[in-house]
Design an enzyme around this catalytic site. Sequence first.
Site, PDB file in Angstrom:
ATOM      1  N   ASN A   1     -86.987  60.159  50.175  1.00 53.02           N
ATOM      2  CA  ASN A   1     -85.552  60.094  49.885  1.00 53.02           C
ATOM      3  C   ASN A   1     -85.302  60.985  48.670  1.00 53.02           C
ATOM      4  OD1 ASN A   1     -82.951  59.464  49.226  1.00 53.02           O
ATOM      5  ND2 ASN A   1     -83.358  57.341  48.619  1.00 53.02           N
ATOM      6  N   TRP A   2     -84.770  62.172  48.943  1.00 49.40           N
ATOM      7  CA  TRP A   2     -84.588  63.141  47.853  1.00 49.40           C
ATOM      8  C   TRP A   2     -83.354  62.856  47.014  1.00 49.40           C
ATOM      9  CZ3 TRP A   2     -85.819  68.523  50.534  1.00 49.40           C
ATOM     10  CH2 TRP A   2     -87.206  68.639  50.656  1.00 49.40           C
ATOM     11  N   LYS A   3     -82.537  61.930  47.445  1.00 47.68           N
ATOM     12  CA  LYS A   3     -81.308  61.607  46.712  1.00 47.68           C
ATOM     13  C   LYS A   3     -80.526  62.902  46.429  1.00 47.68           C
ATOM     14  CE  LYS A   3     -83.654  57.555  45.061  1.00 47.68           C
ATOM     15  NZ  LYS A   3     -83.819  56.501  44.071  1.00 47.68           N
TER      16      LYS A   3
ATOM     17  N   HIS B   1     -78.559  51.932  51.049  1.00 49.60           N
ATOM     18  CA  HIS B   1     -79.425  52.067  49.871  1.00 49.60           C
ATOM     19  C   HIS B   1     -78.750  51.374  48.682  1.00 49.60           C
ATOM     20  CE1 HIS B   1     -81.574  53.835  46.508  1.00 49.60           C
ATOM     21  NE2 HIS B   1     -82.544  54.101  47.367  1.00 49.60           N
TER      22      HIS B   1
ATOM     23  N   GLU C   1     -78.339  52.214  45.734  1.00 52.77           N
ATOM     24  CA  GLU C   1     -77.460  53.078  44.936  1.00 52.77           C
ATOM     25  C   GLU C   1     -76.089  53.196  45.584  1.00 52.77           C
ATOM     26  OE1 GLU C   1     -80.181  56.359  44.689  1.00 52.77           O
ATOM     27  OE2 GLU C   1     -81.482  55.112  43.447  1.00 52.77           O
TER      28      GLU C   1
ATOM     29  N   GLU D   1     -86.502  47.183  49.320  1.00 54.78           N
ATOM     30  CA  GLU D   1     -86.486  47.907  48.057  1.00 54.78           C
ATOM     31  C   GLU D   1     -85.883  47.027  46.971  1.00 54.78           C
ATOM     32  OE1 GLU D   1     -86.645  52.439  48.725  1.00 54.78           O
ATOM     33  OE2 GLU D   1     -84.563  51.856  48.565  1.00 54.78           O
TER      34      GLU D   1
ATOM     35  N   GLY E   1     -87.033  53.569  40.813  1.00 55.44           N
ATOM     36  CA  GLY E   1     -86.955  54.551  39.723  1.00 55.44           C
ATOM     37  C   GLY E   1     -87.384  53.995  38.378  1.00 55.44           C
TER      38      GLY E   1
ATOM     39  N   SER F   1     -90.700  52.805  43.235  1.00 51.96           N
ATOM     40  CA  SER F   1     -91.801  53.315  42.406  1.00 51.96           C
ATOM     41  C   SER F   1     -93.130  53.426  43.151  1.00 51.96           C
ATOM     42  CB  SER F   1     -91.966  52.451  41.140  1.00 51.96           C
ATOM     43  OG  SER F   1     -90.780  52.509  40.372  1.00 51.96           O
TER      44      SER F   1
ATOM     45  N   GLY G   1     -88.833  57.749  46.515  1.00 53.79           N
ATOM     46  CA  GLY G   1     -87.858  58.575  45.805  1.00 53.79           C
ATOM     47  C   GLY G   1     -88.567  59.564  44.901  1.00 53.79           C
ATOM     48  N   GLY G   2     -88.754  59.194  43.643  1.00 54.68           N
ATOM     49  CA  GLY G   2     -89.320  60.077  42.613  1.00 54.68           C
ATOM     50  C   GLY G   2     -90.570  60.835  43.041  1.00 54.68           C
TER      51      GLY G   2
HETATM   52  P1  PGA Z   1     -88.283  55.520  43.702  1.00 54.89           P
HETATM   53  O1  PGA Z   1     -87.003  55.418  44.662  1.00 54.89           O
HETATM   54  O2  PGA Z   1     -89.477  55.802  44.566  1.00 54.89           O
HETATM   55  O3  PGA Z   1     -87.955  56.654  42.769  1.00 54.89           O
HETATM   56  O4  PGA Z   1     -88.406  54.217  42.991  1.00 54.89           O
HETATM   57  C1  PGA Z   1     -87.095  54.761  45.902  1.00 54.89           C
HETATM   58  C2  PGA Z   1     -85.755  54.767  46.593  1.00 54.89           C
HETATM   59  O5  PGA Z   1     -84.718  54.724  45.908  1.00 54.89           O
HETATM   60  O6  PGA Z   1     -85.686  54.818  47.833  1.00 54.89           O
END
Ligand code: PGA
Length: 255
Positions: free
Chosen positions: A9-11, A94, A96, A166, A172, A212, A233-234
Amino acid sequence: MRIPLIAANWKMHKTVNEAAEFVHRFAMLAAAGDIETVICPAFVHLAAVGELCRKHGIRLGAQNMFWETAGAFTGEVSPPMLKDLGVDYVIIGHSERREHFAETDQLISRKVKAAFQFDLVPILCVGETLQQRQANKAMDVIAEQVSTALSGLDPSRVRRTVIAYEPVWAIGSGLAATGSDAGAAGERIRTTIGEMFSLKVARDVRILYGGSVNAENIQDFLRETEIDGALVGGASLDADSFARLVNSAQKAVVV
Ligand code: PGA
């Protein structure tokens, strides 16, 4: 059999050139083997990234979509538009989007239905906040999010759904959940689906852990019977780091 899945997930990151460079380098370094890999870039990069992904056997995902097919909805993107670009998966709900764009379980449920209408597989995100966890409500919150999002769906569709557990506090933050926490959440998700539909349907649904995840901890999650992969994500933003993660995952899924 549930095929293991690792999704990036590159956001809201990367220019089109950075995205293209990533795909070339990742494809060179990763040996995904039995694992299905998915890249979810920003909408504006779906066409370019999709073309490269197809060459390398990587699946394409979107990070969101609207539920209407077409119309006066300025700034939105519809399911058939995604389908037209060769998108296979779409992340829905998600945390966010729940937090910054006020997405509710009801609205998320409309998006899940719309995804299936256009043969897109939803990656439905669920998970508790730190406050809910501290109040011992994590499992109830997850069950409620799953049941509202999937209510009224045809069982033959539900079995294709991917659910990403999640926990909001783990996203994050560098503070991943433990393998057993994720396993317990996975179990609760599967039981909820079993009660709503059938055990057979529940057994087919793929459940991911997200929050994470990195090359060092991915194996802890994949060792859990109820966890079939990860939403990353990260650690998915850098090709070397994502390839290391996928290669480490591959070792854990080989039987
Ligand atoms: P993260 O993000 O791996 O940076 O914690 C995961 C996500 O938001 O899907």
